[in-house]
Design a protein around this motif. Structure first.
Motif, mmCIF file in Angstrom:
data_model
loop_
_atom_site.group_PDB
_atom_site.id
_atom_site.type_symbol
_atom_site.label_atom_id
_atom_site.label_comp_id
_atom_site.label_asym_id
_atom_site.label_seq_id
_atom_site.Cartn_x
_atom_site.Cartn_y
_atom_site.Cartn_z
ATOM 1 N N GLY A 1 15.572 -1.138 -4.956
ATOM 2 C CA GLY A 1 14.970 -1.506 -6.228
ATOM 3 C C GLY A 1 14.045 -0.400 -6.695
ATOM 4 O O GLY A 1 13.168 0.056 -5.954
ATOM 5 N N LYS A 2 14.233 0.055 -7.908
ATOM 6 C CA LYS A 2 13.461 1.172 -8.448
ATOM 7 C C LYS A 2 11.970 0.873 -8.436
ATOM 8 O O LYS A 2 11.523 -0.169 -8.908
ATOM 9 N N GLY A 3 11.191 1.785 -7.852
ATOM 10 C CA GLY A 3 9.742 1.645 -7.824
ATOM 11 C C GLY A 3 9.208 0.702 -6.777
ATOM 12 O O GLY A 3 7.990 0.516 -6.674
ATOM 13 N N SER A 4 10.096 0.091 -5.984
ATOM 14 C CA SER A 4 9.655 -0.819 -4.926
ATOM 15 C C SER A 4 9.033 -0.036 -3.779
ATOM 16 O O SER A 4 9.142 1.189 -3.692
ATOM 17 N N ALA A 5 8.376 -0.767 -2.869
ATOM 18 C CA ALA A 5 7.798 -0.111 -1.695
ATOM 19 C C ALA A 5 8.870 0.610 -0.882
ATOM 20 O O ALA A 5 8.626 1.681 -0.311
ATOM 21 N N TYR A 6 10.075 0.029 -0.849
ATOM 22 C CA TYR A 6 11.171 0.619 -0.087
ATOM 23 C C TYR A 6 11.618 1.924 -0.739
ATOM 24 O O TYR A 6 11.897 2.916 -0.063
ATOM 25 N N ASP A 7 11.682 1.923 -2.056
ATOM 26 C CA ASP A 7 12.031 3.130 -2.798
ATOM 27 C C ASP A 7 11.016 4.233 -2.508
ATOM 28 O O ASP A 7 11.387 5.368 -2.167
ATOM 29 N N LEU A 8 9.740 3.925 -2.622
ATOM 30 C CA LEU A 8 8.705 4.933 -2.404
ATOM 31 C C LEU A 8 8.746 5.475 -0.981
ATOM 32 O O LEU A 8 8.644 6.687 -0.749
ATOM 33 N N PHE A 9 8.914 4.586 -0.008
ATOM 34 C CA PHE A 9 8.960 4.995 1.397
ATOM 35 C C PHE A 9 10.188 5.852 1.680
ATOM 36 O O PHE A 9 10.097 6.932 2.270
ATOM 37 N N LEU A 10 11.354 5.371 1.256
ATOM 38 C CA LEU A 10 12.592 6.093 1.550
ATOM 39 C C LEU A 10 12.664 7.423 0.819
ATOM 40 O O LEU A 10 13.218 8.401 1.334
ATOM 41 N N THR A 11 12.093 7.479 -0.376
ATOM 42 C CA THR A 11 12.056 8.747 -1.109
ATOM 43 C C THR A 11 11.308 9.814 -0.309
ATOM 44 O O THR A 11 11.686 10.992 -0.319
ATOM 45 N N ARG A 12 10.272 9.406 0.406
ATOM 46 C CA ARG A 12 9.530 10.350 1.251
ATOM 47 C C ARG A 12 10.254 10.671 2.546
ATOM 48 O O ARG A 12 10.165 11.786 3.053
ATOM 49 N N GLU A 13 10.961 9.680 3.112
ATOM 50 C CA GLU A 13 11.445 9.809 4.478
ATOM 51 C C GLU A 13 12.907 10.231 4.607
ATOM 52 O O GLU A 13 13.284 10.878 5.595
ATOM 53 N N ILE A 14 13.743 9.862 3.662
ATOM 54 C CA ILE A 14 15.180 10.143 3.791
ATOM 55 C C ILE A 14 15.454 11.621 3.523
ATOM 56 O O ILE A 14 14.988 12.184 2.531
ATOM 57 N N ARG A 15 16.236 12.235 4.395
ATOM 58 C CA ARG A 15 16.528 13.666 4.294
ATOM 59 C C ARG A 15 17.989 13.955 3.975
ATOM 60 O O ARG A 15 18.291 14.991 3.379
ATOM 61 N N ILE B 1 0.846 -1.189 0.000
ATOM 62 C CA ILE B 1 0.000 0.000 0.000
ATOM 63 C C ILE B 1 0.882 1.239 0.000
ATOM 64 O O ILE B 1 1.797 1.369 0.811
ATOM 65 N N ASP B 2 0.619 2.144 -0.915
ATOM 66 C CA ASP B 2 1.377 3.388 -0.991
ATOM 67 C C ASP B 2 0.475 4.450 -1.604
ATOM 68 O O ASP B 2 -0.239 4.174 -2.573
ATOM 69 N N PRO B 3 0.502 5.671 -1.055
ATOM 70 C CA PRO B 3 -0.398 6.708 -1.571
ATOM 71 C C PRO B 3 -0.158 7.048 -3.033
ATOM 72 O O PRO B 3 -1.103 7.384 -3.755
ATOM 73 N N LEU B 4 1.073 6.971 -3.497
ATOM 74 C CA LEU B 4 1.349 7.269 -4.905
ATOM 75 C C LEU B 4 0.670 6.243 -5.806
ATOM 76 O O LEU B 4 0.046 6.588 -6.816
ATOM 77 N N ARG B 5 0.762 4.993 -5.445
ATOM 78 C CA ARG B 5 0.106 3.940 -6.220
ATOM 79 C C ARG B 5 -1.412 4.046 -6.120
ATOM 80 O O ARG B 5 -2.138 3.648 -7.034
ATOM 81 N N GLY B 6 -1.898 4.571 -5.002
ATOM 82 C CA GLY B 6 -3.330 4.666 -4.775
ATOM 83 C C GLY B 6 -4.049 5.644 -5.683
ATOM 84 O O GLY B 6 -5.280 5.691 -5.692
ATOM 85 N N ALA B 7 -3.309 6.396 -6.486
ATOM 86 C CA ALA B 7 -3.956 7.324 -7.407
ATOM 87 C C ALA B 7 -4.791 6.577 -8.446
ATOM 88 O O ALA B 7 -5.839 7.067 -8.876
ATOM 89 N N GLY B 8 -4.340 5.396 -8.850
ATOM 90 C CA GLY B 8 -5.069 4.663 -9.871
ATOM 91 C C GLY B 8 -5.558 3.298 -9.446
ATOM 92 O O GLY B 8 -6.237 2.621 -10.218
ATOM 93 N N ILE B 9 -5.209 2.888 -8.219
ATOM 94 C CA ILE B 9 -5.542 1.540 -7.749
ATOM 95 C C ILE B 9 -6.357 1.630 -6.463
ATOM 96 O O ILE B 9 -6.013 2.389 -5.548
ATOM 97 N N ALA B 10 -7.438 0.861 -6.401
ATOM 98 C CA ALA B 10 -8.226 0.730 -5.176
ATOM 99 C C ALA B 10 -7.659 -0.432 -4.366
ATOM 100 O O ALA B 10 -7.709 -1.582 -4.807
ATOM 101 N N PHE B 11 -7.104 -0.129 -3.203
ATOM 102 C CA PHE B 11 -6.468 -1.137 -2.365
ATOM 103 C C PHE B 11 -7.444 -1.735 -1.363
ATOM 104 O O PHE B 11 -8.350 -1.063 -0.867
ATOM 105 N N THR B 12 -7.206 -2.994 -1.031
ATOM 106 C CA THR B 12 -7.832 -3.596 0.141
ATOM 107 C C THR B 12 -7.009 -3.197 1.362
ATOM 108 O O THR B 12 -5.999 -2.507 1.247
ATOM 109 N N ALA B 13 -7.441 -3.635 2.530
ATOM 110 C CA ALA B 13 -6.550 -3.582 3.691
ATOM 111 C C ALA B 13 -5.447 -4.621 3.481
ATOM 112 O O ALA B 13 -5.542 -5.496 2.608
#
Length: 245
Positions: free
Chosen positions: A128-142, A83-95
Motif C-alpha cells: 500500500g502506497k505510503g504505508s509503514a510497509y512501503d516506507l520500510f521496504l523502500t529502505r531495505e529492499i535491494r 513510527i518512521d523517520p520520514l514521517r518524523g520530520a513533521g510529527i512528534a511521536f510518542t513511544a
C-alpha cells in the motif's frame, strides 16, 4: 490535574481535539455499522479528549499517507501512525503503544518459503502506497521490485490482478484476505515489527509532546490499551513495552 491554557491550546486550538484516523490498518481502526470510525485508535482519542476536557472529532482516511499529511499540515491535532523517520520530520511521536507484525503473502504454488528469499531479482512486492510497509521496504529492499497500490486494503486484490510474486502488509489483513481467497499462504514469521504510536504536529511544542508521551505510557501501564485490543477482538498485535527512560 489542572491543565495549562497553553497545553489546551496546543492540543485543541479550535476548541475541539481533531483526530485523524487511518482506516487502512484494520487492527487499529474500522468503520462501524453506523459509518463512524471505531477501534483502538478511536478509543484512545476519546480518552485523551476526556482527560483534556474537550470535545473530540474524527476525520477518517483509507491510507496512512493521507492521515500523516493531515496531521503534518495541522488540519488535525493528533494521529495514529507507525513510527518512521520520514514521517518524523513533521510529527512528534510518542513511544509505541502497540506492536504489529508485517508479513508476506504468496500463492501456494510459489517457490518462496522464507522471508529472506523475497529480496531477489525477479520478485515483485505489492504494498500500500505510503504505508509503514512501503516506507520500510523502500529502505531495505535491494533486489526485488516494489509495486504500490492505493491502499493497504487493496494490496491482495492488486497482487492477484497484476500476477505479482509477493504481497506485503499487516498480518491480520493478509490472513483475512487469504481466508477468503483459496490458493494463498503467508510466509512464516515476519519481516518487520511495526511500532504503532500517537503523534502530533511538531509545531505544537515540547509541553504537548511530553504530555502525549506520558499519556501513552499511562494507557499502556493501566491496561487501557490491552482492554481496547480485547474489546475489539484484535489478534496479531500486542501492547508495546514501557518506553525506556
Amino acid at each position: 490535574m489542572t491543565l495549562s491554557s497553553s497545553l489546551l491550546k496546543a492540543f485543541a486550538p479550535t476548541g475541539t481535539l481533531r483526530a485523524s484516523i487511518n482506516l487502512g490498518n484494520p487492527i487499529l481502526a474500522h468503520r462501524t455499522d453506523s459509518g463512524e470510525p471505531g477501534g483502538v485508535s478511536v478509543d484512545l482519542a476519546r480518552e485523551l479528549a476526556a482527560r483534556l476536557d474537550v470535545p473530540v472529532s474524527f476525520t477518517a482516511f483509507d491510507t496512512a499517507a493521507r492521515s500523516v499529511e493531515t496531521v503534518t499540515s495541522e488540519a488535525a491535532d493528533i494521529g495514529f501512525f507507525a513510527i518512521d523517520p520520514l514521517r518524523g520530520a513533521g510529527i512528534a511521536f510518542t513511544a509505541a503503544y502497540v506492536l504489529i507484525e508485517g508479513c508476506y503473502l504468496v500463492r501456494d504454488a510459489s517457490p518462496l518459503t522464507r522471508n529472506e528469499e523475497v529480496d531477489r531479482e525477479g520478485n515483485r512486492i505489492m504494498v500500500g502506497k505510503g504505508s509503514a510497509y512501503d516506507l520500510f521496504l523502500t529502505r531495505e529492499i535491494r533486489h526485488a521490485q516494489i509495486v504500490r497500490t492505493e491502499s493497504s486494503q487493496a494490496v491482495v486484490e492488486a497482487f492477484l490482478r497484476e500476477n505479482l510474486e509477493v504481497a506485503a502488509g499487516v498480518r491480520q489483513q493478509l490472513e483475512a484476505d487469504a481466508a477468503r481467497t483459496p490458493g494463498l499462504r503467508l510466509l512464516d514469521g515476519r519481516f518487520m515489527v511495526i511500532q504503532q504510536a500517537m503523534g502530533l504536529p511538531k509545531s505544537r511544542g515540547d509541553e504537548a509532546a511530553a504530555y502525549l508521551r506520558d499519556f501513552v505510557e499511562d494507557v499502556k501501564r493501566s491496561g487501557f490499551v490491552a482492554d481496547a485490543l480485547a474489546r475489539h477482538g484484535i489478534k496479531g498485535a500486542s501492547v508495546a513495552p514501557a518506553a525506556q527512560a
